[in-house]
Design a protein around this motif. Structure first.
Motif, short mmCIF file in Angstrom:
data_model
loop_
_atom_site.label_atom_id
_atom_site.label_comp_id
_atom_site.label_asym_id
_atom_site.label_seq_id
_atom_site.Cartn_x
_atom_site.Cartn_y
_atom_site.Cartn_z
N ALA A 143 9.20 6.52 37.70
CA ALA A 143 8.48 5.82 38.76
C ALA A 143 7.69 6.78 39.65
O ALA A 143 7.14 6.37 40.67
CB ALA A 143 9.47 5.02 39.61
N ALA A 144 7.63 8.05 39.27
CA ALA A 144 6.93 9.05 40.08
C ALA A 144 5.43 8.73 40.17
O ALA A 144 4.81 8.27 39.21
CB ALA A 144 7.13 10.43 39.48
N ILE A 145 4.85 9.00 41.33
CA ILE A 145 3.41 8.81 41.53
C ILE A 145 2.91 9.86 42.52
O ILE A 145 3.60 10.21 43.47
CB ILE A 145 3.10 7.38 42.05
CG1 ILE A 145 1.58 7.16 42.11
CG2 ILE A 145 3.76 7.12 43.39
CD1 ILE A 145 1.19 5.70 42.35
N ASN A 158 6.10 -1.60 47.46
CA ASN A 158 5.96 -0.33 46.74
C ASN A 158 7.33 0.16 46.29
O ASN A 158 8.10 0.68 47.09
CB ASN A 158 5.30 0.73 47.62
CG ASN A 158 4.95 2.00 46.84
OD1 ASN A 158 5.35 2.16 45.68
ND2 ASN A 158 4.22 2.90 47.47
N PRO A 159 7.68 0.03 44.98
CA PRO A 159 9.01 0.44 44.52
C PRO A 159 9.22 1.95 44.54
O PRO A 159 10.33 2.43 44.41
CB PRO A 159 9.05 -0.09 43.08
CG PRO A 159 7.63 -0.16 42.66
CD PRO A 159 6.86 -0.53 43.90
N GLY A 187 18.30 -1.66 34.63
CA GLY A 187 17.58 -0.47 35.05
C GLY A 187 16.93 -0.60 36.42
O GLY A 187 17.24 -1.49 37.21
N TRP A 188 16.01 0.34 36.70
CA TRP A 188 15.42 0.39 38.03
C TRP A 188 14.52 -0.82 38.31
O TRP A 188 14.37 -1.23 39.46
CB TRP A 188 14.63 1.70 38.23
CG TRP A 188 13.37 1.81 37.43
CD1 TRP A 188 13.21 2.32 36.20
CD2 TRP A 188 12.05 1.38 37.84
NE1 TRP A 188 11.91 2.24 35.79
CE2 TRP A 188 11.16 1.69 36.78
CE3 TRP A 188 11.54 0.78 38.99
CZ2 TRP A 188 9.80 1.41 36.86
CZ3 TRP A 188 10.18 0.52 39.06
CH2 TRP A 188 9.33 0.83 38.01
N ARG A 189 13.96 -1.43 37.27
CA ARG A 189 13.09 -2.60 37.49
C ARG A 189 13.91 -3.78 38.03
O ARG A 189 13.47 -4.49 38.94
CB ARG A 189 12.39 -2.98 36.19
CG ARG A 189 11.30 -1.98 35.77
CD ARG A 189 10.61 -2.45 34.49
NE ARG A 189 9.50 -1.58 34.14
CZ ARG A 189 9.62 -0.46 33.45
NH1 ARG A 189 10.82 -0.05 33.07
NH2 ARG A 189 8.57 0.28 33.17
N GLN A 190 15.11 -4.01 37.44
CA GLN A 190 15.95 -5.09 37.93
C GLN A 190 16.46 -4.78 39.33
O GLN A 190 16.58 -5.67 40.18
CB GLN A 190 17.14 -5.31 36.98
CG GLN A 190 18.04 -6.49 37.35
CD GLN A 190 17.31 -7.81 37.29
OE1 GLN A 190 16.64 -8.11 36.30
NE2 GLN A 190 17.41 -8.62 38.34
N THR A 226 15.56 7.57 44.80
CA THR A 226 14.57 6.79 44.05
C THR A 226 15.32 5.65 43.35
O THR A 226 16.53 5.77 43.10
CB THR A 226 13.85 7.63 42.98
OG1 THR A 226 14.81 8.06 41.99
CG2 THR A 226 13.19 8.86 43.60
N LEU A 227 14.60 4.59 43.06
CA LEU A 227 15.24 3.48 42.35
C LEU A 227 15.74 3.94 40.99
O LEU A 227 16.82 3.54 40.54
CB LEU A 227 14.25 2.33 42.18
CG LEU A 227 13.86 1.57 43.46
CD1 LEU A 227 12.89 0.45 43.11
CD2 LEU A 227 15.09 1.01 44.16
#
Length: 257
Positions: free
Chosen positions: A191-193, A103-104, A88-91, A75-76
């Motif tokens: 970021a879990a979905i 879809n990240p 972080g994972w967003r960057q 996962t990112l």
């Protein structure tokens, strides 16, 4: 000139123990101390020009760009956490959006991702994994000014920041109750979905650390936090606000809610 007996002038013992060290056009007097003389003079302090200059404070760690090839289950958030990626994972997603897609949360194995790493992780061991897990505390958070504190960008930091905000807003909950439910709902991945349960079928998939659906997040969003269900602190505080209204506290939640 008549020859006469030349008397050798008497000199102080200390002055006889001084030698000149040649330095070209200048000489530096260096005293030689006698191990048997209890009153021998201490070495003179070196001139200021020869003293060691003070070292400057170490600079902050700089990010080093590296390439990471994704594996099944990556996962990112996990990659960013492992390398302490800058931003972080967003960057990480922003830097690799062309390779990842829109879809990240959907990461295919075999992607070469550019990572702005600030550390090189060592091979984890079972002992290290246990040691790195956030410490559990059962005491209810006391009120503090969250804005006056800084928190690490980790699961432990997110929970602690959420607890401080909750204390200010009068929302009950403890570190242990939040941590226990996060590990059950998302294993600590912000970021879990969930794209397969009844909520997802109805068009409102559960999101984030505590798997909150959009309508619940909108109804129980805590003012002062980011309006984003994937934001860790906003997700925790909204979920705890909902749990307080329905169950009395997140501490009372021990299963799907």
């Amino acid at each position: 000139m008549p020859r006469g007996k030349h008397r050798r002038p008497r000199t102080n013992p200390l002055t006889r123990r001084v030698v000149a060290a040649g330095t070209g056009t200048a000489a530096l007097a260096l005293p030689l101390l006698s191990a048997t003389n209890a009153n021998a003079a201490q070495p003179a302090k070196a001139p200021a020009a020869l003293q060691t200059a003070p070292q400057s404070a170490p600079s902050a760690a700089k990010a080093k760009s590296l390439t990471y090839t994704t594996k099944k289950g990556d996962t990112l958030y996990g990659i960013a956490d492992r390398y302490d990626a800058q931003g972080g994972w967003r960057q990480l997603y922003k830097d690799n959006r062309e390779a990842i897609g829109d879809n990240p949360r959907l990461i295919h194995p075999g992607l070469d991702l550019k990572v702005r790493a600030t550390k090189t992780p060592s091979t984890p061991s079972k002992t290290a994994d246990k040691a790195s897990a956030p410490a559990k505390k059962s005491s209810v958070a006391r009120a503090t000014q969250a804005s006056a504190k800084t928190y690490p960008n980790t699961l432990d930091g997110w929970i602690r920041e959420a607890l401080d905000i909750m204390a200010q807003k009068g929302i009950p909950g403890s570190y242990d109750g939040i941590y226990r439910n996060i590990m059950r709902e998302s294993s600590g991945n912000p970021a879990a979905i969930n794209n397969w349960d009844s909520n997802a079928v109805a068009g409102t998939p559960s999101k984030g650390l505590l798997q909150v659906i959009d309508p619940t997040f909108a109804a129980y969003h805590v003012p002062g936090t980011v309006y984003d269900p994937f934001d860790p602190v906003a997700n925790i505080t909204a979920a705890c606000n909902y749990a307080a209204a329905r169950y009395g506290s997140i501490d009372n939640v021990n299963g799907p809610y």
